[in-house]
Design a protein around this motif. Structure first.
Motif, PDB file in Angstrom:
ATOM      1  N   THR A   1     -20.288  18.868  11.966  1.00 18.88           N
ATOM      2  CA  THR A   1     -21.636  18.340  12.147  1.00 18.88           C
ATOM      3  C   THR A   1     -22.097  17.855  10.781  1.00 18.88           C
ATOM      4  O   THR A   1     -21.463  18.150   9.766  1.00 18.88           O
ATOM      5  CB  THR A   1     -22.593  19.403  12.722  1.00 18.88           C
ATOM      6  N   ASN A   2     -23.161  17.102  10.751  1.00 19.36           N
ATOM      7  CA  ASN A   2     -23.610  16.560   9.460  1.00 19.36           C
ATOM      8  C   ASN A   2     -25.113  16.302   9.508  1.00 19.36           C
ATOM      9  O   ASN A   2     -25.743  16.310  10.566  1.00 19.36           O
ATOM     10  CB  ASN A   2     -22.867  15.262   9.114  1.00 19.36           C
ATOM     11  N   ILE A   3     -25.665  16.088   8.335  1.00 17.25           N
ATOM     12  CA  ILE A   3     -27.086  15.767   8.256  1.00 17.25           C
ATOM     13  C   ILE A   3     -27.326  14.387   8.852  1.00 17.25           C
ATOM     14  O   ILE A   3     -26.400  13.583   8.983  1.00 17.25           O
ATOM     15  CB  ILE A   3     -27.606  15.824   6.805  1.00 17.25           C
ATOM     16  N   GLY A   4     -28.547  14.114   9.236  1.00 18.30           N
ATOM     17  CA  GLY A   4     -28.871  12.837   9.846  1.00 18.30           C
ATOM     18  C   GLY A   4     -28.907  11.699   8.834  1.00 18.30           C
ATOM     19  O   GLY A   4     -28.931  11.919   7.622  1.00 18.30           O
TER      20      GLY A   4
ATOM     21  N   LEU B   1     -20.109  19.837   0.403  1.00 14.77           N
ATOM     22  CA  LEU B   1     -20.535  18.433   0.385  1.00 14.77           C
ATOM     23  C   LEU B   1     -21.949  18.321   0.943  1.00 14.77           C
ATOM     24  O   LEU B   1     -22.248  18.880   2.009  1.00 14.77           O
ATOM     25  CB  LEU B   1     -19.575  17.581   1.215  1.00 14.77           C
ATOM     26  N   PRO B   2     -22.842  17.602   0.267  1.00 17.34           N
ATOM     27  CA  PRO B   2     -24.240  17.506   0.714  1.00 17.34           C
ATOM     28  C   PRO B   2     -24.406  16.964   2.125  1.00 17.34           C
ATOM     29  O   PRO B   2     -25.382  17.287   2.797  1.00 17.34           O
ATOM     30  CB  PRO B   2     -24.873  16.555  -0.313  1.00 17.34           C
ATOM     31  N   VAL B   3     -23.455  16.149   2.602  1.00 16.17           N
ATOM     32  CA  VAL B   3     -23.602  15.541   3.925  1.00 16.17           C
ATOM     33  C   VAL B   3     -23.125  16.457   5.051  1.00 16.17           C
ATOM     34  O   VAL B   3     -23.449  16.231   6.217  1.00 16.17           O
ATOM     35  CB  VAL B   3     -22.848  14.193   3.996  1.00 16.17           C
ATOM     36  N   THR B   4     -22.349  17.493   4.716  1.00 23.37           N
ATOM     37  CA  THR B   4     -21.812  18.404   5.747  1.00 23.37           C
ATOM     38  C   THR B   4     -21.947  19.857   5.289  1.00 23.37           C
ATOM     39  O   THR B   4     -20.955  20.552   5.087  1.00 23.37           O
ATOM     40  CB  THR B   4     -20.330  18.091   6.041  1.00 23.37           C
ATOM     41  N   PRO B   5     -23.174  20.351   5.130  1.00 23.44           N
ATOM     42  CA  PRO B   5     -23.345  21.705   4.598  1.00 23.44           C
ATOM     43  C   PRO B   5     -22.770  22.805   5.488  1.00 23.44           C
ATOM     44  O   PRO B   5     -22.119  23.730   4.988  1.00 23.44           O
ATOM     45  CB  PRO B   5     -24.863  21.846   4.442  1.00 23.44           C
TER      46      PRO B   5
ATOM     47  N   PRO C   1     -19.847  11.208   7.662  1.00 23.98           N
ATOM     48  CA  PRO C   1     -20.405  10.236   6.720  1.00 23.98           C
ATOM     49  C   PRO C   1     -19.733  10.347   5.360  1.00 23.98           C
ATOM     50  O   PRO C   1     -19.058  11.329   5.054  1.00 23.98           O
ATOM     51  CB  PRO C   1     -21.881  10.651   6.643  1.00 23.98           C
ATOM     52  N   GLY C   2     -19.913   9.318   4.546  1.00 21.67           N
ATOM     53  CA  GLY C   2     -19.377   9.345   3.190  1.00 21.67           C
ATOM     54  C   GLY C   2     -18.014   8.686   3.087  1.00 21.67           C
ATOM     55  O   GLY C   2     -17.359   8.405   4.099  1.00 21.67           O
ATOM     56  N   PRO C   3     -17.559   8.434   1.871  1.00 20.63           N
ATOM     57  CA  PRO C   3     -16.249   7.817   1.658  1.00 20.63           C
ATOM     58  C   PRO C   3     -15.123   8.745   2.085  1.00 20.63           C
ATOM     59  O   PRO C   3     -15.297   9.967   2.136  1.00 20.63           O
ATOM     60  CB  PRO C   3     -16.221   7.562   0.146  1.00 20.63           C
TER      61      PRO C   3
ATOM     62  N   ILE D   1     -21.355  14.879  -9.954  1.00 19.78           N
ATOM     63  CA  ILE D   1     -20.134  14.130  -9.657  1.00 19.78           C
ATOM     64  C   ILE D   1     -20.075  13.777  -8.180  1.00 19.78           C
ATOM     65  O   ILE D   1     -19.745  12.644  -7.804  1.00 19.78           O
ATOM     66  CB  ILE D   1     -18.891  14.941 -10.074  1.00 19.78           C
ATOM     67  N   VAL D   2     -20.400  14.741  -7.328  1.00 18.24           N
ATOM     68  CA  VAL D   2     -20.362  14.511  -5.891  1.00 18.24           C
ATOM     69  C   VAL D   2     -21.309  13.390  -5.479  1.00 18.24           C
ATOM     70  O   VAL D   2     -20.981  12.526  -4.674  1.00 18.24           O
ATOM     71  CB  VAL D   2     -20.696  15.824  -5.141  1.00 18.24           C
ATOM     72  N   ARG D   3     -22.504  13.378  -6.070  1.00 14.48           N
ATOM     73  CA  ARG D   3     -23.457  12.298  -5.764  1.00 14.48           C
ATOM     74  C   ARG D   3     -22.955  10.965  -6.293  1.00 14.48           C
ATOM     75  O   ARG D   3     -23.098   9.929  -5.637  1.00 14.48           O
ATOM     76  CB  ARG D   3     -24.821  12.623  -6.362  1.00 14.48           C
ATOM     77  N   MET D   4     -22.334  10.970  -7.463  1.00 14.32           N
ATOM     78  CA  MET D   4     -21.850   9.724  -8.062  1.00 14.32           C
ATOM     79  C   MET D   4     -20.744   9.071  -7.241  1.00 14.32           C
ATOM     80  O   MET D   4     -20.622   7.842  -7.230  1.00 14.32           O
ATOM     81  CB  MET D   4     -21.349  10.002  -9.483  1.00 14.32           C
ATOM     82  N   VAL D   5     -19.942   9.892  -6.543  1.00 17.24           N
ATOM     83  CA  VAL D   5     -18.840   9.308  -5.765  1.00 17.24           C
ATOM     84  C   VAL D   5     -19.247   8.989  -4.333  1.00 17.24           C
ATOM     85  O   VAL D   5     -18.413   8.570  -3.526  1.00 17.24           O
ATOM     86  CB  VAL D   5     -17.608  10.225  -5.771  1.00 17.24           C
ATOM     87  N   GLY D   6     -20.539   9.166  -3.992  1.00 13.24           N
ATOM     88  CA  GLY D   6     -21.025   8.649  -2.718  1.00 13.24           C
ATOM     89  C   GLY D   6     -21.415   9.666  -1.682  1.00 13.24           C
ATOM     90  O   GLY D   6     -21.695   9.287  -0.533  1.00 13.24           O
ATOM     91  N   TYR D   7     -21.467  10.964  -2.041  1.00 16.90           N
ATOM     92  CA  TYR D   7     -21.874  11.974  -1.074  1.00 16.90           C
ATOM     93  C   TYR D   7     -23.291  12.429  -1.407  1.00 16.90           C
ATOM     94  O   TYR D   7     -23.501  13.219  -2.323  1.00 16.90           O
ATOM     95  CB  TYR D   7     -20.925  13.182  -1.118  1.00 16.90           C
TER      96      TYR D   7
END
Length: 256
Positions: free
Chosen positions: A93-96, A149-153, A197-199, A248-254
């Motif tokens: 699952t992931n954030i909206g 990962l911020p998109v899939t806590p 979501p994310g790369p 770093i995680v935010r810089m690579v697109g998450y």
């Protein structure tokens, strides 16, 4: 129902209808091997079973939702002889898209599938393995288990839990002849992966992942992580200061 016994090597795979699960079933399918395959999708489960039988394997299927803990436990304890158990069933699952929190109903279901059922399966098959003094349990974690990962806590939390649990089991059971391995894949092509979501750098096919997993299990690797260098980068996120890792995680697109 009496206990099912087979003299041939036996492999149990949960989530056998998923991309990695079905690829693993095909990887292990051969004459002289008994495969126990669990899945929720009856049509897909039968499709995988047929393909495995065509390769010479004996196949026993079980349509079951691993969230039905009572039925899962009962089924597993009826299978006395299991040489390898691959605990693979998982969901995500992931954030909206606008940063909405993950729906709690989805979080609960995810924890039931990814973490609680994994622990139950291990506990259910351990008594017979410990009595025999042999056996192997492989638990599917993820590179997301190194650093959330911020998109899939919720997914990250569940896979970190699986990683810790598997490593603890390995230390506990090593002297008893029971091998425990933690599998930490990166991105493997599947509908679940596509929906994340994310790369998705260094994307692998399920077949390549299955071959790598089998080799790692044969070598009894404590952690079977791939692909390189994504696995190395993920490991570094766990050992770097958390603030730097988050940047770093935010810089690579998450995340933002």
């Amino acid at each position: 129902m009496g206990a099912i016994k087979h003299a041939s090597p036996s492999v149990l795979i949960t989530g056998a209808t998923s991309a990695i699960g079905s690829a693993l079933a095909m990887e292990y399918a051969q004459a002289g091997v008994t495969l126990y395959l669990q899945g929720r999708d009856v049509a897909k489960l039968n499709e995988v079973a047929t393909a495995c039988r065509q390769k010479g394997a004996e196949v026993v299927t079980r349509q079951l939702d691993v969230r039905d803990f009572a039925a899962l436990d009962s089924w597993l304890r009826d299978l006395e002889v299991l040489d390898l158990v691959i605990i693979n069933a998982g969901v995500n699952t992931n954030i909206g898209p606008a940063g909405e929190p993950e729906p709690w109903s989805e979080v609960e279901a995810l924890l039931d599938v990814n973490l609680k059922s994994a622990m139950l399966i291990a506990q259910a098959v351990l008594p017979a393995m410990r009595q025999r003094g042999k056996g192997q349990i492989a638990l599917l974690s993820s590179l997301a288990g190194y650093f959330g990962l911020p998109v899939t806590p919720a997914y990250s939390a569940s896979k970190a839990g699986v990683k810790a649990y598997g490593e603890a089991l390995r230390g506990w059971l090593a002297s008893e002849g029971v091998r425990v391995n933690v599998i930490m894949p990166g991105y493997v092509k599947s509908p679940m992966c596509d929906a994340m979501p994310g790369p998705k750098p260094f994307l692998w096919t399920p077949q390549r992942a299955a071959r790598t997993i089998r080799r790692g299990l044969q070598r009894n690797q404590a952690r079977i992580s791939f692909p390189f260098p994504l696995n190395l980068g993920s490991w570094f996120l766990a050992v770097l200061p958390a603030g730097l890792s988050s940047l770093i995680v935010r810089m690579v697109g998450y995340g933002d």
